[in-house]
Write a protein that holds these residues in place. Structure first.
Motif, PDB file in Angstrom:
ATOM      1  N   MET A 139      47.132  26.173  45.590  1.00 30.72           N
ATOM      2  CA  MET A 139      47.263  26.977  44.847  1.00 30.72           C
ATOM      3  C   MET A 139      46.434  26.479  43.524  1.00 30.72           C
ATOM      4  O   MET A 139      45.927  25.380  42.814  1.00 30.72           O
ATOM      5  N   GLY A 140      45.734  27.922  43.311  1.00 20.44           N
ATOM      6  CA  GLY A 140      45.341  27.601  41.687  1.00 20.44           C
ATOM      7  C   GLY A 140      44.480  28.348  41.198  1.00 20.44           C
ATOM      8  O   GLY A 140      44.709  30.229  41.698  1.00 20.44           O
ATOM      9  N   TRP A 141      43.528  28.648  40.054  1.00 21.70           N
ATOM     10  CA  TRP A 141      43.960  29.761  39.535  1.00 21.70           C
ATOM     11  C   TRP A 141      42.177  30.148  39.231  1.00 21.70           C
ATOM     12  O   TRP A 141      41.628  29.127  39.393  1.00 21.70           O
ATOM     13  N   TYR A 142      41.323  31.306  39.308  1.00 19.46           N
ATOM     14  CA  TYR A 142      40.365  31.333  39.740  1.00 19.46           C
ATOM     15  C   TYR A 142      39.893  31.970  38.089  1.00 19.46           C
ATOM     16  O   TYR A 142      41.224  33.578  37.637  1.00 19.46           O
ATOM     17  N   ARG A 143      38.700  32.676  37.484  1.00 17.49           N
ATOM     18  CA  ARG A 143      38.186  33.814  36.864  1.00 17.49           C
ATOM     19  C   ARG A 143      36.973  33.915  37.099  1.00 17.49           C
ATOM     20  O   ARG A 143      35.890  33.154  37.344  1.00 17.49           O
ATOM     21  N   GLN A 144      37.061  35.235  36.351  1.00 16.00           N
ATOM     22  CA  GLN A 144      35.597  35.284  36.599  1.00 16.00           C
ATOM     23  C   GLN A 144      34.932  36.915  35.415  1.00 16.00           C
ATOM     24  O   GLN A 144      35.462  38.174  35.324  1.00 16.00           O
ATOM     25  N   ALA A 145      34.558  36.497  34.178  1.00 11.65           N
ATOM     26  CA  ALA A 145      33.903  36.965  33.434  1.00 11.65           C
ATOM     27  C   ALA A 145      32.714  38.605  34.104  1.00 11.65           C
ATOM     28  O   ALA A 145      32.016  38.309  34.611  1.00 11.65           O
ATOM     29  N   PRO A 146      32.163  39.164  32.871  1.00 13.84           N
ATOM     30  CA  PRO A 146      31.548  40.377  33.618  1.00 13.84           C
ATOM     31  C   PRO A 146      30.567  39.604  33.749  1.00 13.84           C
ATOM     32  O   PRO A 146      30.015  39.011  32.976  1.00 13.84           O
ATOM     33  N   GLY A 147      29.184  39.850  34.525  1.00 19.37           N
ATOM     34  CA  GLY A 147      27.976  39.075  34.456  1.00 19.37           C
ATOM     35  C   GLY A 147      28.096  37.827  35.073  1.00 19.37           C
ATOM     36  O   GLY A 147      26.947  37.432  34.988  1.00 19.37           O
ATOM     37  N   LYS A 148      29.466  37.477  35.603  1.00 15.50           N
ATOM     38  CA  LYS A 148      29.259  36.110  36.017  1.00 15.50           C
ATOM     39  C   LYS A 148      29.848  35.953  37.297  1.00 15.50           C
ATOM     40  O   LYS A 148      30.485  36.810  37.638  1.00 15.50           O
TER      41      LYS A 148
END
Length: 115
Positions: A34-43
């Motif tokens: 299991m994991g956490w990912y992230r997405q910033a605007p434009g990335k």
């Protein structure tokens, strides 16, 4: 089928803390990651941290020493404790589960770090 539901996001000032939770339900197997990912605007979406069913953890360099990933197996819940938050941590955070060659994603929770 697996369902993942994140919670705990919000607005926090720089230097503050938040704890994200991800409740997993459905066909869960003992061996998974299991994991956490992230997405910033434009990335692009990026890995934040992962944890195996055996408790082995991995972190992105940008969060080492500030974030801690953990699980409560009795509750089938994944956590991400985030301390010393920075504006650069602002993103939508997604929970991920990988098992038997399949991947599942939650709907995401917004984390905004701003004064």
């Amino acid at each position: 089928q697996v369902q993942l539901v994140e919670s705990g996001g919000g607005l926090v000032q720089p230097g503050g803390s938040l704890r994200l939770s991800c409740a997993a339900s459905g066909s869960l197997f003992k061996d998974n990651v299991m994991g956490w990912y992230r997405q910033a605007p434009g990335k692009q979406r990026e890995l934040v941290a992962t944890i195996t069913s055996g408790g082995i953890t991995k972190y992105a360099d940008s969060v080492k020493g500030r974030f801690t990933i953990s699980t409560d197996n009795a509750k089938n819940t994944l956590y991400l404790q985030m301390n010393s938050l920075k504006p650069a941590d602002t993103a939508v955070y997604y929970c991920n589960l990988a098992q038997w060659g399949l991947e599942y994603w939650g709907q995401g929770t917004q984390v905004t770090v701003s004064s």
